[in-house]
Design a protein around this motif. Structure first.
Motif, PDB file in Angstrom:
ATOM      1  N   GLY A   1       0.776  -1.237   0.000  1.00 42.49           N
ATOM      2  CA  GLY A   1       0.000   0.000   0.000  1.00 42.49           C
ATOM      3  C   GLY A   1       0.802   1.280   0.000  1.00 42.49           C
ATOM      4  O   GLY A   1       0.709   2.098  -0.916  1.00 42.49           O
ATOM      5  N   ILE A   2       1.626   1.489   1.033  1.00 45.93           N
ATOM      6  CA  ILE A   2       2.347   2.758   1.157  1.00 45.93           C
ATOM      7  C   ILE A   2       3.381   2.901   0.052  1.00 45.93           C
ATOM      8  O   ILE A   2       3.481   3.950  -0.595  1.00 45.93           O
ATOM      9  CB  ILE A   2       3.016   2.854   2.543  1.00 45.93           C
ATOM     10  CG1 ILE A   2       1.942   2.955   3.635  1.00 45.93           C
ATOM     11  CG2 ILE A   2       3.961   4.040   2.610  1.00 45.93           C
ATOM     12  CD1 ILE A   2       2.492   2.921   5.050  1.00 45.93           C
ATOM     13  N   ALA A   3       4.163   1.844  -0.199  1.00 48.68           N
ATOM     14  CA  ALA A   3       5.234   1.934  -1.194  1.00 48.68           C
ATOM     15  C   ALA A   3       4.685   2.218  -2.584  1.00 48.68           C
ATOM     16  O   ALA A   3       5.217   3.058  -3.320  1.00 48.68           O
ATOM     17  CB  ALA A   3       6.036   0.629  -1.196  1.00 48.68           C
TER      18      ALA A   3
ATOM     19  N   ILE B   1      -5.067  -2.104  12.280  1.00 47.72           N
ATOM     20  CA  ILE B   1      -5.148  -2.592  10.899  1.00 47.72           C
ATOM     21  C   ILE B   1      -5.556  -1.511   9.895  1.00 47.72           C
ATOM     22  O   ILE B   1      -5.702  -1.808   8.702  1.00 47.72           O
ATOM     23  CB  ILE B   1      -6.142  -3.767  10.788  1.00 47.72           C
ATOM     24  CG1 ILE B   1      -7.520  -3.364  11.318  1.00 47.72           C
ATOM     25  CG2 ILE B   1      -5.608  -4.997  11.511  1.00 47.72           C
ATOM     26  CD1 ILE B   1      -8.605  -4.414  11.067  1.00 47.72           C
ATOM     27  N   SER B   2      -5.728  -0.272  10.333  1.00 48.64           N
ATOM     28  CA  SER B   2      -6.160   0.772   9.394  1.00 48.64           C
ATOM     29  C   SER B   2      -4.986   1.657   9.000  1.00 48.64           C
ATOM     30  O   SER B   2      -4.076   1.896   9.784  1.00 48.64           O
ATOM     31  CB  SER B   2      -7.273   1.617  10.007  1.00 48.64           C
ATOM     32  OG  SER B   2      -6.955   2.007  11.330  1.00 48.64           O
ATOM     33  N   ARG B   3      -5.035   2.126   7.744  1.00 44.58           N
ATOM     34  CA  ARG B   3      -4.017   3.027   7.223  1.00 44.58           C
ATOM     35  C   ARG B   3      -4.703   4.175   6.496  1.00 44.58           C
ATOM     36  O   ARG B   3      -5.681   3.966   5.762  1.00 44.58           O
ATOM     37  CB  ARG B   3      -3.073   2.291   6.256  1.00 44.58           C
ATOM     38  CG  ARG B   3      -2.290   1.146   6.913  1.00 44.58           C
ATOM     39  CD  ARG B   3      -1.263   1.673   7.906  1.00 44.58           C
ATOM     40  NE  ARG B   3      -0.489   0.605   8.511  1.00 44.58           N
ATOM     41  CZ  ARG B   3      -0.764   0.041   9.679  1.00 44.58           C
ATOM     42  NH1 ARG B   3      -1.827   0.443  10.366  1.00 44.58           N
ATOM     43  NH2 ARG B   3      -0.006  -0.912  10.168  1.00 44.58           N
ATOM     44  N   GLN B   4      -4.152   5.375   6.623  1.00 47.24           N
ATOM     45  CA  GLN B   4      -4.795   6.572   6.085  1.00 47.24           C
ATOM     46  C   GLN B   4      -4.247   6.898   4.688  1.00 47.24           C
ATOM     47  O   GLN B   4      -3.698   7.963   4.431  1.00 47.24           O
ATOM     48  CB  GLN B   4      -4.609   7.734   7.049  1.00 47.24           C
ATOM     49  CG  GLN B   4      -5.404   7.598   8.339  1.00 47.24           C
ATOM     50  CD  GLN B   4      -4.933   6.447   9.229  1.00 47.24           C
ATOM     51  OE1 GLN B   4      -3.754   6.381   9.568  1.00 47.24           O
ATOM     52  NE2 GLN B   4      -5.835   5.552   9.589  1.00 47.24           N
ATOM     53  N   ILE B   5      -4.345   5.924   3.793  1.00 45.93           N
ATOM     54  CA  ILE B   5      -3.938   6.112   2.404  1.00 45.93           C
ATOM     55  C   ILE B   5      -5.081   5.660   1.505  1.00 45.93           C
ATOM     56  O   ILE B   5      -6.126   5.202   1.992  1.00 45.93           O
ATOM     57  CB  ILE B   5      -2.642   5.338   2.082  1.00 45.93           C
ATOM     58  CG1 ILE B   5      -2.806   3.839   2.388  1.00 45.93           C
ATOM     59  CG2 ILE B   5      -1.462   5.915   2.847  1.00 45.93           C
ATOM     60  CD1 ILE B   5      -1.603   2.997   2.015  1.00 45.93           C
ATOM     61  N   TRP B   6      -4.900   5.742   0.195  1.00 52.08           N
ATOM     62  CA  TRP B   6      -5.976   5.394  -0.732  1.00 52.08           C
ATOM     63  C   TRP B   6      -5.786   4.038  -1.398  1.00 52.08           C
ATOM     64  O   TRP B   6      -6.758   3.402  -1.784  1.00 52.08           O
ATOM     65  CB  TRP B   6      -6.079   6.474  -1.829  1.00 52.08           C
ATOM     66  CG  TRP B   6      -6.675   7.748  -1.336  1.00 52.08           C
ATOM     67  CD1 TRP B   6      -7.182   8.001  -0.098  1.00 52.08           C
ATOM     68  CD2 TRP B   6      -6.823   8.955  -2.094  1.00 52.08           C
ATOM     69  NE1 TRP B   6      -7.642   9.277  -0.016  1.00 52.08           N
ATOM     70  CE2 TRP B   6      -7.438   9.904  -1.228  1.00 52.08           C
ATOM     71  CE3 TRP B   6      -6.510   9.339  -3.393  1.00 52.08           C
ATOM     72  CZ2 TRP B   6      -7.746  11.196  -1.650  1.00 52.08           C
ATOM     73  CZ3 TRP B   6      -6.805  10.630  -3.805  1.00 52.08           C
ATOM     74  CH2 TRP B   6      -7.419  11.552  -2.942  1.00 52.08           C
ATOM     75  N   TRP B   7      -4.537   3.614  -1.583  1.00 54.36           N
ATOM     76  CA  TRP B   7      -4.287   2.364  -2.302  1.00 54.36           C
ATOM     77  C   TRP B   7      -4.281   1.208  -1.311  1.00 54.36           C
ATOM     78  O   TRP B   7      -3.464   1.142  -0.402  1.00 54.36           O
ATOM     79  CB  TRP B   7      -2.944   2.440  -3.034  1.00 54.36           C
ATOM     80  CG  TRP B   7      -2.463   1.156  -3.652  1.00 54.36           C
ATOM     81  CD1 TRP B   7      -1.348   0.464  -3.308  1.00 54.36           C
ATOM     82  CD2 TRP B   7      -3.073   0.415  -4.715  1.00 54.36           C
ATOM     83  NE1 TRP B   7      -1.211  -0.657  -4.090  1.00 54.36           N
ATOM     84  CE2 TRP B   7      -2.258  -0.704  -4.973  1.00 54.36           C
ATOM     85  CE3 TRP B   7      -4.235   0.599  -5.479  1.00 54.36           C
ATOM     86  CZ2 TRP B   7      -2.557  -1.647  -5.959  1.00 54.36           C
ATOM     87  CZ3 TRP B   7      -4.530  -0.333  -6.460  1.00 54.36           C
ATOM     88  CH2 TRP B   7      -3.707  -1.437  -6.696  1.00 54.36           C
TER      89      TRP B   7
ATOM     90  N   VAL C   1      -7.814   2.454   4.478  1.00 57.58           N
ATOM     91  CA  VAL C   1      -7.626   1.123   3.891  1.00 57.58           C
ATOM     92  C   VAL C   1      -6.988   0.233   4.947  1.00 57.58           C
ATOM     93  O   VAL C   1      -6.517   0.703   5.988  1.00 57.58           O
ATOM     94  CB  VAL C   1      -6.742   1.175   2.631  1.00 57.58           C
ATOM     95  CG1 VAL C   1      -7.363   2.059   1.561  1.00 57.58           C
ATOM     96  CG2 VAL C   1      -5.318   1.622   2.971  1.00 57.58           C
ATOM     97  N   LEU C   2      -6.959  -1.044   4.661  1.00 49.04           N
ATOM     98  CA  LEU C   2      -6.405  -2.005   5.615  1.00 49.04           C
ATOM     99  C   LEU C   2      -4.891  -2.106   5.491  1.00 49.04           C
ATOM    100  O   LEU C   2      -4.332  -1.989   4.391  1.00 49.04           O
ATOM    101  CB  LEU C   2      -7.032  -3.387   5.392  1.00 49.04           C
ATOM    102  CG  LEU C   2      -8.466  -3.528   5.893  1.00 49.04           C
ATOM    103  CD1 LEU C   2      -9.124  -4.748   5.290  1.00 49.04           C
ATOM    104  CD2 LEU C   2      -8.488  -3.599   7.418  1.00 49.04           C
TER     105      LEU C   2
END
Length: 920
Positions: free
Chosen positions: A81-83, A399-405, A446-447
């Motif tokens: 996700g982040i990368a 388990i949550s991340r503040q990104i879109w992908w 996203v997860l």
């Protein structure tokens, strides 16, 4: 055959052939064997860790495929996700855009387009390594099937109360604006300061002094803590402090977490910005005051003078204001561990936010039991202690991340903030009876990537559908992974597998060490010691290597030093070694230790091994093609050497099976290397030469030709899991001569030992022959006698059995030891001055008179001893130097001491040799 081995002309050909023929798919319906690849990032490129790990997984897959098992090595990549989002955002930035300019849906579409065009480079590189993954069934953590599995798991866990949303402290990346896992935080030692601050009591009667490395966080303090048994402060417990710069009153509390020996024994407590403080705050029900925005600027919870300031600017202002107020006691230089995001390199902040969590304690109980009762075995076994240590102290998983992908969290909110969880909006409305007039908005988060990775062993096989592949290959056989992700991945797969499949996800977990450089240092760009496995395969010139190592450094000032080191270490660049040599090196290094040191000398040696195997095959083909290799009904007679190498082969086959079973790949590689290089190539091929002479019987020649091709063909099959390309190329040429048919070596049966073929007498007799020849060769080397010069040999103290062996194997000994004459002396005969070797009680004597130039040999020995004396003096001076002994690492001192011992031993041998020559 080509005269020289050139891996690049054959590797691409054979891999394309294997893949086009579909050989990587499970073959047949025999016992299932399955390995799941730890999914590499879709943004990734092959590094040494990948290449090492994938070599071992491919070895196991090829071995079990040849053993007849229905073998699946499941291919797939992680959406990272982040990368991945960072890659695409950088592309947008180059065009002067941000993801917000596109909007969420258009941005996601852009990521998919990037994935189609540029993603998956690492899967192409894995093919270069010969990885026999089932590419036809490749999975991606964001494909529809896996996305369905993710939603299914999330909804089920939520409905059972095992997923919840709450406000807690997380690792926060202020550049990426998202929570990150511990694995995505790299702590490194940096220079900083320790500020000692005065905190006056509210009534002005006293004060306490606290120390902090982050003075700006004092604006969010809600207590000062002391140890309850610290007599210095017991009278202050419960009294209020007037927190400087804010005017807020905060209490002095007692907590056993405080170390009274550290600093003043008083600790400022900032529950919203420190994990230890958060725990203390929970125990004492302290207020949580968040003082940062998502980009680490100070928010409205601080006095007006600091609002909107960057955290480091605010730090300087806070310190200045405290000093002006007379509240700054002292500032001391201080080394501390700074947590940085592995993607943004920004300093990570403990940050209080609303996040989604998995309540893991109920899941952990079953996962602990599965390892404790042996349903899952860790190899080596000691790693289960590490697993238990973490599992017994496990905390809920953010388990949550503040990104879109990524997998968008399947939760919706109404205008009152009430949450609803389901597979999609339509199902949510039906599940919760929400009318169409109520507007719902899906959660923007996203997860965590590790959430979908935790489902990997069953989601890739088609779950939640009960597919044939799921029924056949779950649970999988073994997980091959590094110790650094036991917590982040291994434990979570076990928990999820038991929860949703009611069965462990794998039977065994093979934990390997991490690849380091020859000095034991971690490979990293900042150190400039990274090796690219493809550079080792294809070779790289010096200028390209320098550019690769010095481009994109976090600390550009390191570039000159890294360039100098690279030019010194690799003045000619890096030679091309080919894939098989690299794979053999990795296999030989796969010990049970935590660290694996990669030494370029090893890969050079294994490239020579490839050459040795190539040349041995050329010799065999030259002596067997167009000849009867035992495939007709004509009689076959096996010589002693034939029976010996066949016997040895059975022992090697037995050992290799056991070594693979116990995951001792290093010992397996050494076993095969010793057999192929030393026993087959060096000894048996030499034994075969006189056996193929015209004066031998046709049956004997036929037996030797048959043994040559059969042992070579079997050796190629033994080696194939480690060295797939060269063994396929050679097997295609050797197999017909050995009576083997088939399109590929990779589907041939793996060799099985046959104890009936072991001839113990042949093993003992040939060992005597070898020791005799080695004794003569050792004398040649010690006395510097030309290899081709025929030698007279005297024998003494031999038994009747020695006499019998000499008579039986005279032709072998004379040819291979290059002997002129052999004379027996009785025990009473005085032997001339001679060099001596022993074979048991048998003395082998070579008279020196007339064989060597006495003066020239003494001069050579004196020169060699002179060099040794100089080196010995240097080492001894170093060891007598107190500065060296106090500053040098112990391993360097030990190495120098070992060198001194070795040089003294060499000098003793050279002196003894010189004395023998003087006596001639």
């Amino acid at each position: 055959m080509e005269k020289t081995y050139n891996p690049h002309t054959l590797e691409q050909h054979w891999y394309t052939f294997w893949e086009e023929q579909g050989y990587f798919a499970p073959q047949g319906t025999a016992n299932p064997y399955c390995i799941m690849i730890p999914p590499p990032n879709v943004t990734g490129t092959l590094h040494m860790g990948h290449a090492f790990q994938d070599t071992l997984m491919d070895l196991l897959s090829r071995y079990h495929r040849m053993m007849g098992d229905s073998t699946l090595w499941q291919a797939g990549t992680d959406h990272a996700g982040i990368a991945t989002q960072m890659v695409v955002e950088r592309q947008l930035a180059a065009r002067g855009q941000t993801r917000h300019d596109l909007g969420r849906d258009a941005f996601i579409q852009q990521v998919w387009e990037w994935k189609t065009q540029s993603g998956g480079q690492i899967t192409r590189q894995l093919r270069r390594m010969g990885a026999s993954l089932d590419w036809a069934q490749e999975r991606f953590t964001m494909d529809e099937g896996l996305s369905h599995a993710v939603r299914e798991v999330f909804v089920r866990l939520y409905d059972e109360g095992l997923i919840y949303r709450g406000k807690r402290l997380v690792n926060w990346d202020p550049v990426l604006h998202t929570a990150v896992s511990d694995l995505e935080v790299q702590s490194q030692e940096e220079n900083g300061f320790l500020w000692h601050l005065r905190y006056p009591l509210a009534d002005g009667s006293d004060e306490v002094i606290v120390a902090t490395t982050r003075p700006e966080t004092m604006l969010g303090d809600t207590a000062v803590a002391v140890h309850p048994q610290d007599k210095r402060y017991q009278h202050l417990i419960g009294k209020p402090i007037a927190l400087p710069l804010t005017g807020r009153l905060i209490p002095i509390i007692a907590d056993e977490h405080v170390d009274p020996q550290f600093g003043s024994g008083c600790v400022k407590i900032t529950p919203a910005h420190d994990f230890n403080d958060y725990a203390i705050g929970q125990r004492h029900h302290l207020q949580l005051i968040n003082i940062f925005t998502i980009d680490a600027k100070l928010n409205d919870n601080v006095p007006m003078a600091y609002r909107g300031l960057d955290r480091f600017t605010a730090r300087n202002q806070v310190v200045a204001d405290l000093e002006a107020a007379g509240l700054l006691v002292v500032v001391k230089p201080h080394k501390l561990m700074i947590p940085r995001g592995d993607r943004s390199h920004a300093v990570v902040e403990p940050f209080l936010t609303d996040q989604w969590y998995v309540k893991v304690a109920p899941l952990a109980a079953a996962a602990i039991k599965a390892v404790a009762d042996g349903r899952i075995q860790f190899i080596p076994d000691n790693w289960k202690k590490t697993y238990f240590e973490w599992m017994y102290h496990i905390e809920d998983w953010c388990i949550s991340r503040q990104i879109w992908w990524g997998h968008r969290i399947p939760a919706w909110y109404d205008d009152k903030g009430q949450e609803y969880v389901g597979y999609n909006e339509a199902q949510v409305r039906e599940k919760y009876q929400i009318p169409a007039t109520v507007t719902l908005e899906q959660d923007a988060d996203v997860l965590d990537t590790w959430f979908s990775s935790a489902l990997w062993p069953f989601s890739t096989l088609g779950w939640p559908e009960n597919t044939e592949r799921l029924k056949t290959f779950y649970p999988t056989s073994v997980l091959v992974t590094g110790f650094d992700i036991i917590f982040f991945w291994v434990a979570r797969m076990i928990m999820m597998g038991l929860k949703f499949m009611d069965e462990v996800p794998f039977r065994e977990v093979y934990i390997h060490g991490l690849i380091r450089d020859a000095q034991g240092q971690k490979m990293s760009k900042s150190r400039g010691n990274v090796l690219d496995p493809l550079d080792l395969i294809d070779g790289v010139d010096l200028e390209t290597l320098v550019a690769k190592r010095t481009t994109g450094l976090m600390q550009p000032e390191m570039a000159p030093a890294i360039e100098r080191a690279t030019r010194t270490q690799y003045p000619q660049g890096i030679s091309a070694f080919g894939t098989d040599a690299l794979r053999f090196t990795f296999t030989a290094l796969a010990s049970t230790g935590r660290d694996i040191r990669f030494d370029m000398g090893r890969i050079e040696g294994y490239r020579n091994f490839c050459n040795k195997l190539w040349n041995a095959t050329r010799y065999v083909l030259m002596n067997t093609e167009g000849q009867d290799t035992g495939l007709t009904a004509a009689p076959v007679e096996l010589s002693l050497a034939d029976r010996w190498i066949i016997s040895l082969l059975q022992q090697v086959e037995e050992q290799v099976h056991q070594q693979i079973k116990t995951y001792r790949f290093d010992i397996m590689a050494n076993t095969l290397y010793e057999f192929v290089w030393n026993e087959y190539c060096d000894w048996y091929l030499e034994f075969s030469k006189p056996l193929l002479q015209a004066d031998m019987s046709a049956a004997a020649q036929r037996g030797t030709r048959r043994t040559l091709v059969r042992v070579l063909e079997t050796s190629l099959r033994l080696l194939h899991p480690i060295m797939p390309f060269i063994t396929e190329e050679l097997w295609q040429k050797v197999a017909p001569l050995a009576g083997k048919s088939g399109k590929t070596i990779m589907l041939q049966p793996y060799p099985q030992p046959d104890s009936a073929k072991i001839d113990n007498q042949a093993l003992q007799e040939i060992e005597w022959v070898k020791q005799f020849i080695l004794g003569v060769r050792r004398i040649r080397a010690e006395m510097d006698i030309a290899p081709g010069k025929a030698l007279p040999v005297l024998l003494q103290n031999g038994s009747a059995e020695d006499q019998r062996k000499l008579n039986d194997y005279m032709s072998l000994l004379t040819r291979l030891a290059r002997l002129e004459t052999i004379t027996w002396l009785n025990a009473q005969t005085t032997s001339p001055e001679a060099a001596i070797a022993l074979v048991g009680e048998l003395r082998i004597l070579i008279p020196l008179a007339g064989l060597i130039d006495k003066d020239a040999e003494l001069k050579r020995l004196q020169k060699e001893m002179g060099k040794l004396h100089q080196e010995l003096e240097k080492c001894q001076n170093k060891l007598n130097n107190p500065n060296f002994l106090t500053r040098a690492p112990q391993e360097i001192i030990d190495k120098e001491q070992q060198r001194v011992a070795e040089m003294n031993a060499s000098l003793q041998q050279l002196n003894a040799q010189a004395n023998r020559i003087r006596a001639i």
